[in-house]
Scaffold this motif. Structure first.
Motif, PDB file in Angstrom:
ATOM      1  N   GLN A  19       0.834  -1.204   0.000  1.00  0.00           N
ATOM      2  CA  GLN A  19       0.000   0.000   0.000  1.00  0.00           C
ATOM      3  C   GLN A  19       0.868   1.253   0.000  1.00  0.00           C
ATOM      4  O   GLN A  19       0.568   2.220  -0.694  1.00  0.00           O
ATOM      5  CB  GLN A  19      -0.947   0.014   1.203  1.00  0.00           C
ATOM      6  N   ARG A  20       1.963   1.249   0.755  1.00  0.00           N
ATOM      7  CA  ARG A  20       2.872   2.397   0.778  1.00  0.00           C
ATOM      8  C   ARG A  20       3.424   2.656  -0.622  1.00  0.00           C
ATOM      9  O   ARG A  20       3.454   3.788  -1.093  1.00  0.00           O
ATOM     10  CB  ARG A  20       4.013   2.160   1.766  1.00  0.00           C
ATOM     11  N   ASP A  38       0.717   4.144  -2.801  1.00  0.00           N
ATOM     12  CA  ASP A  38       0.517   5.554  -2.474  1.00  0.00           C
ATOM     13  C   ASP A  38       1.620   6.418  -3.079  1.00  0.00           C
ATOM     14  O   ASP A  38       1.360   7.519  -3.581  1.00  0.00           O
ATOM     15  CB  ASP A  38       0.470   5.759  -0.954  1.00  0.00           C
ATOM     16  N   ALA A  82       0.992   6.696  -6.836  1.00  0.00           N
ATOM     17  CA  ALA A  82      -0.127   7.623  -7.085  1.00  0.00           C
ATOM     18  C   ALA A  82       0.330   9.070  -6.942  1.00  0.00           C
ATOM     19  O   ALA A  82      -0.040   9.938  -7.754  1.00  0.00           O
ATOM     20  CB  ALA A  82      -1.282   7.314  -6.136  1.00  0.00           C
ATOM     21  N   ALA A  83       1.162   9.351  -5.945  1.00  0.00           N
ATOM     22  CA  ALA A  83       1.685  10.713  -5.759  1.00  0.00           C
ATOM     23  C   ALA A  83       2.599  11.098  -6.922  1.00  0.00           C
ATOM     24  O   ALA A  83       2.559  12.242  -7.403  1.00  0.00           O
ATOM     25  CB  ALA A  83       2.428  10.815  -4.426  1.00  0.00           C
TER      26      ALA A  83
END
Length: 142
Positions: free
Chosen positions: A116-117, A120, A123-124
């Motif tokens: 998940q990290r 994320d 996505a950033a």
């Protein structure tokens, strides 16, 4: 949770610029520090190879596939351990704009939280790419 073989996430973002503009910017390794923060704050060409000397993972080597008309920006990242991670990345037409799609693969032994990290962070990175290309427009400052 244990690694699930073949588990992937496809992370995408719409960019309000033509494919050619997005591809021109994203395919230039010199632009990586501006949008792909997971590779660090700098990158340099050394002996024909692109090296990010101070990525969060340590010194890494980044190699893109040859330039093409298909929007394929796949790239390999060779980690300090010598392990090479293949990163599928595409720029595809989406109306008058583009969609940028990154395929994130879960690496062996990666926990749910680590996966998940990474999602994320990707996505950033895609959001920064979108902002840069939409703000700078044609030519993309390259």
């Amino acid at each position: 949770m244990e690694h699930i073989r073949g588990e992937s996430r496809h992370l995408g973002i719409h960019v309000d610029r033509p494919v050619a503009d997005v591809y021109a910017y994203a395919s230039n390794p010199a632009n990586l520090p501006a949008w792909a923060r997971g590779l660090g704050e700098s990158i340099e060409e050394t002996d024909g190879r692109w090296v990010a000397p101070s990525s969060p993972m340590g010194r890494v080597v980044v190699a893109f596939v040859p330039a093409n008309d298909l929007g394929v920006l796949d790239h390999d990242v060779t980690l300090p351990s010598g392990e090479t991670v293949h990163n599928p990345l595409r720029v595809i037409p989406d109306g008058t704009g583009s969609e940028v799609v990154f395929t994130l693969r879960r690496r062996p032994g990666m926990s749910d939280a680590e996966f998940q990290r990474d999602a994320d962070m990707v996505a950033a990175d895609l959001a920064r790419l979108k902002d840069l290309v939409e703000r700078t427009g044609t030519g993309c400052g390259t």
